[in-house]
Scaffold this motif. Structure first.
Motif, PDB file in Angstrom:
ATOM      1  N   ASP A   1     -12.298   3.132  -7.482  1.00 41.71           N
ATOM      2  CA  ASP A   1     -11.311   3.260  -6.411  1.00 41.71           C
ATOM      3  C   ASP A   1     -10.820   1.894  -5.932  1.00 41.71           C
ATOM      4  O   ASP A   1     -10.663   1.653  -4.722  1.00 41.71           O
ATOM      5  CB  ASP A   1     -11.942   4.056  -5.246  1.00 41.71           C
ATOM      6  CG  ASP A   1     -10.880   4.733  -4.403  1.00 41.71           C
ATOM      7  OD1 ASP A   1      -9.745   4.848  -4.871  1.00 41.71           O
ATOM      8  OD2 ASP A   1     -11.202   5.120  -3.263  1.00 41.71           O
TER       9      ASP A   1
ATOM     10  N   LYS B   1      -0.555   1.654 -11.857  1.00 44.04           N
ATOM     11  CA  LYS B   1       0.113   2.512 -10.862  1.00 44.04           C
ATOM     12  C   LYS B   1      -0.117   3.996 -11.178  1.00 44.04           C
ATOM     13  O   LYS B   1      -0.316   4.797 -10.276  1.00 44.04           O
ATOM     14  CB  LYS B   1       1.615   2.189 -10.852  1.00 44.04           C
ATOM     15  CG  LYS B   1       2.278   2.600  -9.559  1.00 44.04           C
ATOM     16  CD  LYS B   1       3.736   2.234  -9.539  1.00 44.04           C
ATOM     17  CE  LYS B   1       4.484   3.008 -10.578  1.00 44.04           C
ATOM     18  NZ  LYS B   1       5.886   3.232 -10.325  1.00 44.04           N
ATOM     19  N   THR B   2      -0.117   4.325 -12.480  1.00 46.70           N
ATOM     20  CA  THR B   2      -0.343   5.743 -12.825  1.00 46.70           C
ATOM     21  C   THR B   2      -1.765   6.181 -12.473  1.00 46.70           C
ATOM     22  O   THR B   2      -2.054   7.359 -12.406  1.00 46.70           O
ATOM     23  CB  THR B   2      -0.116   6.028 -14.339  1.00 46.70           C
ATOM     24  OG1 THR B   2      -1.158   5.384 -15.091  1.00 46.70           O
ATOM     25  CG2 THR B   2       1.237   5.555 -14.808  1.00 46.70           C
ATOM     26  N   LYS B   3      -2.650   5.204 -12.285  1.00 48.66           N
ATOM     27  CA  LYS B   3      -4.040   5.514 -11.925  1.00 48.66           C
ATOM     28  C   LYS B   3      -4.248   5.456 -10.413  1.00 48.66           C
ATOM     29  O   LYS B   3      -5.371   5.328  -9.919  1.00 48.66           O
ATOM     30  CB  LYS B   3      -4.990   4.513 -12.613  1.00 48.66           C
ATOM     31  CG  LYS B   3      -4.972   4.618 -14.120  1.00 48.66           C
ATOM     32  CD  LYS B   3      -5.731   5.847 -14.541  1.00 48.66           C
ATOM     33  CE  LYS B   3      -5.221   6.387 -15.848  1.00 48.66           C
ATOM     34  NZ  LYS B   3      -5.904   7.619 -16.239  1.00 48.66           N
ATOM     35  N   ASP B   4      -3.147   5.438  -9.678  1.00 39.78           N
ATOM     36  CA  ASP B   4      -3.213   5.457  -8.217  1.00 39.78           C
ATOM     37  C   ASP B   4      -3.751   4.152  -7.627  1.00 39.78           C
ATOM     38  O   ASP B   4      -4.347   4.136  -6.545  1.00 39.78           O
ATOM     39  CB  ASP B   4      -4.084   6.642  -7.752  1.00 39.78           C
ATOM     40  CG  ASP B   4      -3.481   7.302  -6.528  1.00 39.78           C
ATOM     41  OD1 ASP B   4      -2.283   7.099  -6.283  1.00 39.78           O
ATOM     42  OD2 ASP B   4      -4.216   7.992  -5.809  1.00 39.78           O
ATOM     43  N   ILE B   5      -3.579   3.073  -8.376  1.00 38.40           N
ATOM     44  CA  ILE B   5      -3.944   1.751  -7.850  1.00 38.40           C
ATOM     45  C   ILE B   5      -2.644   1.097  -7.374  1.00 38.40           C
ATOM     46  O   ILE B   5      -1.642   1.104  -8.100  1.00 38.40           O
ATOM     47  CB  ILE B   5      -4.601   0.882  -8.946  1.00 38.40           C
ATOM     48  CG1 ILE B   5      -5.874   1.561  -9.474  1.00 38.40           C
ATOM     49  CG2 ILE B   5      -4.913  -0.512  -8.417  1.00 38.40           C
ATOM     50  CD1 ILE B   5      -6.488   0.864 -10.691  1.00 38.40           C
ATOM     51  N   LEU B   6      -2.667   0.556  -6.171  1.00 35.59           N
ATOM     52  CA  LEU B   6      -1.478  -0.139  -5.671  1.00 35.59           C
ATOM     53  C   LEU B   6      -1.272  -1.420  -6.478  1.00 35.59           C
ATOM     54  O   LEU B   6      -2.248  -2.066  -6.873  1.00 35.59           O
ATOM     55  CB  LEU B   6      -1.665  -0.490  -4.193  1.00 35.59           C
ATOM     56  CG  LEU B   6      -1.709   0.696  -3.224  1.00 35.59           C
ATOM     57  CD1 LEU B   6      -2.352   0.280  -1.904  1.00 35.59           C
ATOM     58  CD2 LEU B   6      -0.302   1.244  -2.988  1.00 35.59           C
TER      59      LEU B   6
ATOM     60  N   HIS C   1      -3.391   3.506   2.486  1.00 40.22           N
ATOM     61  CA  HIS C   1      -3.530   4.875   2.009  1.00 40.22           C
ATOM     62  C   HIS C   1      -2.167   5.579   2.055  1.00 40.22           C
ATOM     63  O   HIS C   1      -1.763   6.248   1.102  1.00 40.22           O
ATOM     64  CB  HIS C   1      -4.560   5.619   2.866  1.00 40.22           C
ATOM     65  CG  HIS C   1      -4.845   7.003   2.369  1.00 40.22           C
ATOM     66  ND1 HIS C   1      -5.525   7.244   1.200  1.00 40.22           N
ATOM     67  CD2 HIS C   1      -4.499   8.214   2.858  1.00 40.22           C
ATOM     68  CE1 HIS C   1      -5.594   8.538   1.001  1.00 40.22           C
ATOM     69  NE2 HIS C   1      -4.966   9.157   1.986  1.00 40.22           N
TER      70      HIS C   1
ATOM     71  N   ASP D   1      -8.428  -0.834  -4.801  1.00 40.44           N
ATOM     72  CA  ASP D   1      -7.229  -0.567  -3.995  1.00 40.44           C
ATOM     73  C   ASP D   1      -5.979  -1.187  -4.609  1.00 40.44           C
ATOM     74  O   ASP D   1      -4.918  -0.571  -4.600  1.00 40.44           O
ATOM     75  CB  ASP D   1      -7.458  -1.111  -2.586  1.00 40.44           C
ATOM     76  CG  ASP D   1      -8.660  -0.444  -1.945  1.00 40.44           C
ATOM     77  OD1 ASP D   1      -8.503   0.630  -1.362  1.00 40.44           O
ATOM     78  OD2 ASP D   1      -9.785  -0.984  -2.081  1.00 40.44           O
TER      79      ASP D   1
ATOM     80  N   LYS E   1       0.354   4.668  -0.789  1.00 38.85           N
ATOM     81  CA  LYS E   1       0.197   5.247  -2.139  1.00 38.85           C
ATOM     82  C   LYS E   1       1.117   6.441  -2.328  1.00 38.85           C
ATOM     83  O   LYS E   1       1.553   6.741  -3.426  1.00 38.85           O
ATOM     84  CB  LYS E   1      -1.250   5.689  -2.356  1.00 38.85           C
ATOM     85  CG  LYS E   1      -2.172   4.514  -2.588  1.00 38.85           C
ATOM     86  CD  LYS E   1      -3.540   4.982  -3.024  1.00 38.85           C
ATOM     87  CE  LYS E   1      -4.414   3.776  -3.308  1.00 38.85           C
ATOM     88  NZ  LYS E   1      -5.773   4.119  -3.651  1.00 38.85           N
ATOM     89  N   ALA E   2       1.394   7.120  -1.242  1.00 34.60           N
ATOM     90  CA  ALA E   2       2.100   8.390  -1.345  1.00 34.60           C
ATOM     91  C   ALA E   2       3.617   8.271  -1.270  1.00 34.60           C
ATOM     92  O   ALA E   2       4.319   9.262  -1.374  1.00 34.60           O
ATOM     93  CB  ALA E   2       1.605   9.324  -0.240  1.00 34.60           C
TER      94      ALA E   2
ATOM     95  N   ALA F   1     -10.031   2.092 -11.653  1.00 35.17           N
ATOM     96  CA  ALA F   1      -9.684   3.330 -10.939  1.00 35.17           C
ATOM     97  C   ALA F   1     -10.943   4.105 -10.554  1.00 35.17           C
ATOM     98  O   ALA F   1     -11.013   4.697  -9.477  1.00 35.17           O
ATOM     99  CB  ALA F   1      -8.758   4.185 -11.801  1.00 35.17           C
TER     100      ALA F   1
END
Ligand code: SF4
Length: 336
Positions: free
Chosen positions: A142, A178-183, A329, A144, A332-333, A139
């Motif tokens: 960054d 996923k909780t770390k914003d990694i797809l 990008h 992906d 992720k949202a 993470a």
């Protein structure tokens, strides 16, 4: 949920004529989201050592085969070659190499960071099950994507496929990423003893866990493995699964892997609704694939150039990198 499950099972039972309608609907769904854009992933299988004994895998630790572990200079060289040829992402894959898992994850993290910064390209990390502290490091740079396949969501079948491994630890690793914003990419195998009910459960589970890339591959028997006498299945099931995933999850990234049938299998998978060409490997690079490790590689069949000609023949095109970056990008949202 039962309504969706029954619908999936009905789709899976479709004959050839009905399947054509299913594929046409899947293509329409893909077009609504992606227009004519297809993504291309470069595959860098940088270590074929593994501490595990998956019964379906050529690289399981008991198999007496030639193995390699590439150094970072070689990995960077092939990654650059792939990016220059037009891929949208570099997938850094290894077996669960004990050297990395015991002491050298920093090497992979430094490398992935360098690839992202120097080559300005997204990365997918596929190193097997790793501890949460390592995922925290992914993470920080960054990363992906984190790809980690259950292969089935039937726990009993999982035990037969991924011998002596924990279903829950594997699942937890990707949920943590996923909780770390990694797809996350999740995947299943077709033709390993699963039922249509299992496939339906998997398709639903992949959506529920929030995976954004969903992969299905037909089983390919591997010399020296406990499942070497299993037959490879008819590809119609894999194609229907691709189409069903596209219809249920229109915004998902769904691979058409060159690793199963090489370049000759690409058109059918794209026609079923896939939108990511995976396992692109430069010829004579000394790197291999996984399921069909050498098929079409040195002949140049797994290059962006070859892929592009097939993609274009279907009225599609390989997306530019800015489009790919903006799309992941946005992924992720949202939920699929
Ligand atoms: S599937 Fe992956 S973890 Fe299992 S034996 Fe093969 S390389 Fe190792």
């Amino acid at each position: 949920m039962d309504i969706i499950k029954n619908q999936i099972k009905e789709w899976l039972s479709y004959d050839e004529k009905e399947s054509k309608r299913l594929f046409a609907l899947a293509r329409e769904k893909r077009k609504q989201v992606f227009k004519n854009n297809i993504f291309a992933y470069g595959f860098v299988y940088f270590s074929t050592f593994c501490r595990n004994s998956c019964n379906f895998c050529y690289y399981r630790k008991e198999n007496q085969i030639d193995r390699y572990r590439k150094d970072n200079a070689e990995i960077l060289k092939i990654a650059k070659e792939l990016v220059d040829s037009g891929v949208n992402l570099i997938d850094l894959t290894m077996g669960e190499d004990p050297v990395y898992h015991k002491e050298y994850f920093s090497g992979l993290i430094t490398l992935a960071d360098k690839i992202k910064k120097d080559l300005d390209v997204p990365v997918m990390l596929s190193p097997g099950v790793v501890e949460e502290g390592i995922i925290d490091e992914f993470a920080k740079i960054d990363a992906d994507w984190y790809a980690l396949y259950q292969e089935t969501h039937n726990r009993k079948l999982f035990e037969r496929l991924r011998k002596n491994q924990s279903y829950d630890i594997r699942m937890q690793a990707k949920l943590y990423a996923k909780t770390k914003d990694i797809l996350i990419e999740e995947g299943i195998l077709s033709g390993v003893g699963e039922t249509d009910e299992d496939i339906a459960d998997s398709i639903i589970a992949m959506g529920e866990i929030g995976a954004k890339q969903l992969r299905v591959m037909s089983f390919v028997p591997q010399d020296g493995s406990p499942m070497e006498a299993f037959e490879t299945p008819d590809r119609s099931k894999e194609l229907k699964i691709i189409a069903i995933m596209r219809i249920l999850y229109p915004e998902a990234l769904i691979p058409a892997s060159l690793d199963v049938d090489g370049i000759s299998g690409l058109k059918a998978r794209l026609n079923a609704g896939a939108n990511v060409v995976t396992s692109i490997i430069p010829p004579k690079s000394g790197f291999v694939g996984v399921a069909n490790e050498t098929l079409d590689v040195d002949e140049g069949g797994r290059t962006v150039e070859e892929v592009r000609s097939i993609v274009n023949s279907l009225g599609l095109e390989i997306a530019d990198n800015d489009y790919y970056k903006a799309f992941i990008h946005s992924l992720k949202a949202k939920d699929l």
